[in-house]
Write a protein that holds these residues in place. Structure first.
Motif: not given
Length: 209
Positions: A32-60
């Motif tokens: 399902a589409p998700a907010r940033y906080r939902d993604l953090i909760d659904g991806l246990p173990g990922i660092a918040t800054n790394l998630l931001a980097d990965r989302l930026r790359d996938l968006e680009a």
């Protein structure tokens, strides 16, 4: 973006989704589409800054897009139509993982029940021919899920209150084993791996077990 320097479709694909966590982010957004906080909760173990980097790359790269929801006040991440085409290769990897998954989780492994929303239909769709509609409850924790079998295939989602033909209670590993055909329903019942309330024949038909 790092390049393998190879004119090869697999190499080009891995340049986009091959980095650590990328395909798991896609997994969450296929559910399902998700907010940033939902993604953090659904991806246990990922660092918040790394998630931001990965989302930026996938968006680009054109795999993920941001949307405004809640009257334009909340940012939600979703797959683009091109990104959603990753469903098929991800489902193929899930089927390929069966020998690894039926062993059960390793100590310390995190688990989210919603991850089965991709895995169970992926395992059943290529193995079971649906001949009649049925809805089975899966009690694997909170919440209870419903597995719907229709002529167009399988769908797994939280139980919406509709009447269930049967309910299966089992650990996630045994649900995956049934969906993959790794063992029969009769064996699972005899060993006490699975409990069923309701029509066992419907469960046997849906899992082809």
């Amino acid at each position: 973006m790092r390049s393998y320097g190879q004119y090869c479709g697999l190499a080009r694909s891995l340049e986009v989704v091959g980095d650590r966590w990328n395909l798991l982010i896609v997994r969450q957004l296929l559910i399902a589409p998700a907010r940033y906080r939902d993604l953090i909760d659904g991806l246990p173990g990922i660092a918040t800054n790394l998630l931001a980097d990965r989302l930026r790359d996938l968006e680009a790269s054109g795999v993920v897009e941001r949307r405004l929801t809640g009257e334009g006040s909340v940012v939600e991440y979703a797959l683009t139509p091109w990104g959603a085409e990753l469903r098929q290769p991800i489902e193929s990897l899930i089927r390929w993982s069966t020998p690894l998954m039926v062993r059960g989780p390793a100590d310390g492994d995190a688990f989210r029940p919603e991850w089965l929303a991709l895995a169970v239909p992926a395992l059943l769709d290529t193995r079971v021919k649906v001949r009649s509609s049925a809805t089975i409850g899966l009690d694997i924790g909170d919440p209870t899920f419903q597995l719907r079998a229709t002529l167009s295939g399988f769908d797994l989602s939280p139980h919406d209150g509709r009447e269930l033909d049967a309910t299966v209670r089992a650990d996630p590993a045994y649900v995956l084993g049934l969906a993959a055909g790794a063992f029969t329903l009769s064996d699972a019942l005899a060993l006490g791996l699975v409990e069923i309330d309701g029509d066992k024949s419907v469960v046997r038909t849906v899992f082809a077990a």
